[in-house]
Design a protein around this motif. Sequence first.
Motif, mmCIF file in Angstrom:
data_model
loop_
_atom_site.group_PDB
_atom_site.id
_atom_site.type_symbol
_atom_site.label_atom_id
_atom_site.label_comp_id
_atom_site.label_asym_id
_atom_site.label_seq_id
_atom_site.Cartn_x
_atom_site.Cartn_y
_atom_site.Cartn_z
ATOM 1 N N VAL A 162 0.989 -0.632 0.129
ATOM 2 C CA VAL A 162 0.225 -0.264 -0.028
ATOM 3 C C VAL A 162 0.181 1.104 -0.131
ATOM 4 N N LEU A 163 0.362 2.085 -0.977
ATOM 5 C CA LEU A 163 1.192 3.701 -1.130
ATOM 6 C C LEU A 163 0.849 4.775 -0.439
ATOM 7 N N ALA A 164 2.266 4.718 0.116
ATOM 8 C CA ALA A 164 1.947 6.262 1.841
ATOM 9 C C ALA A 164 0.579 7.047 1.113
ATOM 10 N N GLY A 165 0.067 7.223 2.617
ATOM 11 C CA GLY A 165 -0.622 8.173 2.898
ATOM 12 C C GLY A 165 -1.832 7.752 2.059
ATOM 13 N N THR A 166 -1.867 6.334 1.864
ATOM 14 C CA THR A 166 -3.735 5.308 1.217
ATOM 15 C C THR A 166 -3.986 4.359 1.887
ATOM 16 N N GLY A 167 -4.737 3.381 1.915
ATOM 17 C CA GLY A 167 -4.888 2.333 3.106
ATOM 18 C C GLY A 167 -6.431 1.738 2.364
ATOM 19 N N PHE A 168 -7.204 0.548 3.462
ATOM 20 C CA PHE A 168 -8.354 0.340 3.137
ATOM 21 C C PHE A 168 -8.994 1.348 4.672
ATOM 22 N N ASP A 169 -10.122 2.365 3.499
ATOM 23 C CA ASP A 169 -11.711 2.920 4.650
ATOM 24 C C ASP A 169 -11.649 1.661 5.600
ATOM 25 N N THR A 170 -12.677 2.222 5.746
ATOM 26 C CA THR A 170 -12.916 1.288 7.424
ATOM 27 C C THR A 170 -13.697 0.837 6.813
ATOM 28 N N HIS A 171 -14.190 0.032 6.890
ATOM 29 C CA HIS A 171 -15.109 -1.472 6.250
ATOM 30 C C HIS A 171 -15.301 -2.609 7.240
ATOM 31 N N PRO A 172 -15.936 -3.589 7.193
ATOM 32 C CA PRO A 172 -16.858 -4.562 7.874
ATOM 33 C C PRO A 172 -16.179 -5.864 7.676
ATOM 34 N N HIS A 173 -16.082 -6.060 9.015
ATOM 35 C CA HIS A 173 -16.417 -7.878 8.506
ATOM 36 C C HIS A 173 -16.863 -8.673 9.741
ATOM 37 N N LYS A 174 -16.990 -9.683 10.101
ATOM 38 C CA LYS A 174 -17.995 -10.789 10.596
ATOM 39 C C LYS A 174 -17.650 -12.213 10.971
ATOM 40 N N ASP A 175 -17.052 -12.557 12.100
ATOM 41 C CA ASP A 175 -17.070 -13.904 12.519
ATOM 42 C C ASP A 175 -15.459 -14.503 11.454
ATOM 43 N N MET A 176 -14.555 -13.478 12.002
ATOM 44 C CA MET A 176 -13.310 -14.072 11.165
ATOM 45 C C MET A 176 -11.658 -13.829 12.419
ATOM 46 N N GLU A 177 -11.038 -14.717 12.209
ATOM 47 C CA GLU A 177 -10.208 -14.056 13.003
ATOM 48 C C GLU A 177 -9.082 -13.715 11.485
ATOM 49 N N ILE A 178 -8.498 -12.888 11.916
ATOM 50 C CA ILE A 178 -8.073 -11.550 10.819
ATOM 51 C C ILE A 178 -6.397 -11.322 11.522
ATOM 52 N N VAL A 179 -5.278 -12.019 10.822
ATOM 53 C CA VAL A 179 -3.951 -12.011 11.641
ATOM 54 C C VAL A 179 -3.281 -11.123 10.226
ATOM 55 N N THR A 180 -2.530 -10.182 11.308
ATOM 56 C CA THR A 180 -1.587 -8.926 10.237
ATOM 57 C C THR A 180 -0.222 -8.963 10.359
ATOM 58 N N TRP A 181 0.552 -9.599 9.787
ATOM 59 C CA TRP A 181 2.218 -9.688 9.807
ATOM 60 C C TRP A 181 3.016 -8.217 8.623
ATOM 61 N N VAL A 182 3.226 -7.256 9.404
ATOM 62 C CA VAL A 182 4.511 -6.513 8.339
ATOM 63 C C VAL A 182 4.888 -6.492 8.396
ATOM 64 N N LEU A 183 6.017 -7.390 6.526
ATOM 65 C CA LEU A 183 7.202 -6.568 6.126
ATOM 66 C C LEU A 183 8.328 -5.512 6.806
#
Length: 254
Positions: A55-76
């Motif tokens: 994802v480029l600087a100053g951008t990204g995923f705007d507010t959005h919904p999730h349900k019934d999920m385990e979400i793991v994020t790992w930054v490189l």
Amino acid sequence: MSALTTPHIDVHRSGDRLKSRISWLDSKHSFSFGQHYDPDNTHHGLLLVNNDDTVLAGTGFDTHPHKDMEIVTWVLRGSLVHQDSIGHSGVIYPGLAQRMSAGTGIMHSEKNDSWRLGGQQHSDPVHFIQMWVAPDEGGLTPGYEQLEIDDELLRGGLIPVASGMDRYKDHSAIRINNKYAALHVARILPGTSVTLPNAPFLHVFVAEGTADMEGTGTLYEGDAVRMSDSGGQLVTSETGAEVLVWEMHARIGG
């Protein structure tokens, strides 16, 4: 849920991944995702999503919904700002594990952190892997956890990073709501090896660098191996690599 009994090893090359590219996002999908749907490639074991995002600087995923999920994020590389509807916010960076349990429903956003702690703006992209695992049960209370794990990674070996399994409860892994799954990360130093755990289902992803898996051959950055009823293989790197391994003792719909 039940496990397979026939040993199987399936290599998926980086270049064969599904891709989503827009002005601010370069996303590569290991499984069906969004507009990309393949009925024969929806998951492996309990792992539904393994997205390789830049994802480029100053951008990204705007507010959005999730349900019934385990979400793991790992930054490189770079850093990612998280904000959600239950009051959590923070910056995720390499060596910091993050888990969000969507449960009955949660809203969140993820943006490139386009500033540094000293206040200086930058234009660096953020590169991260986001993984989704099905929870044990639906309707759980939404939750969030993050944990600095960089020191353990520096010691070498395969480190439990996110787990719901009892066998890893004494490790400093963040908790996920699935007692059959665990994510391990290894920063393999040049000339060293790690040993894969034995499990009904394994998903091995080379996040950075190049590695060699015993009996499989050379794996390059972005390659993945889906394994059933296997484990115990050595993964070696002559030049250094970062490898993400999901150990799973059940599968969706099994």
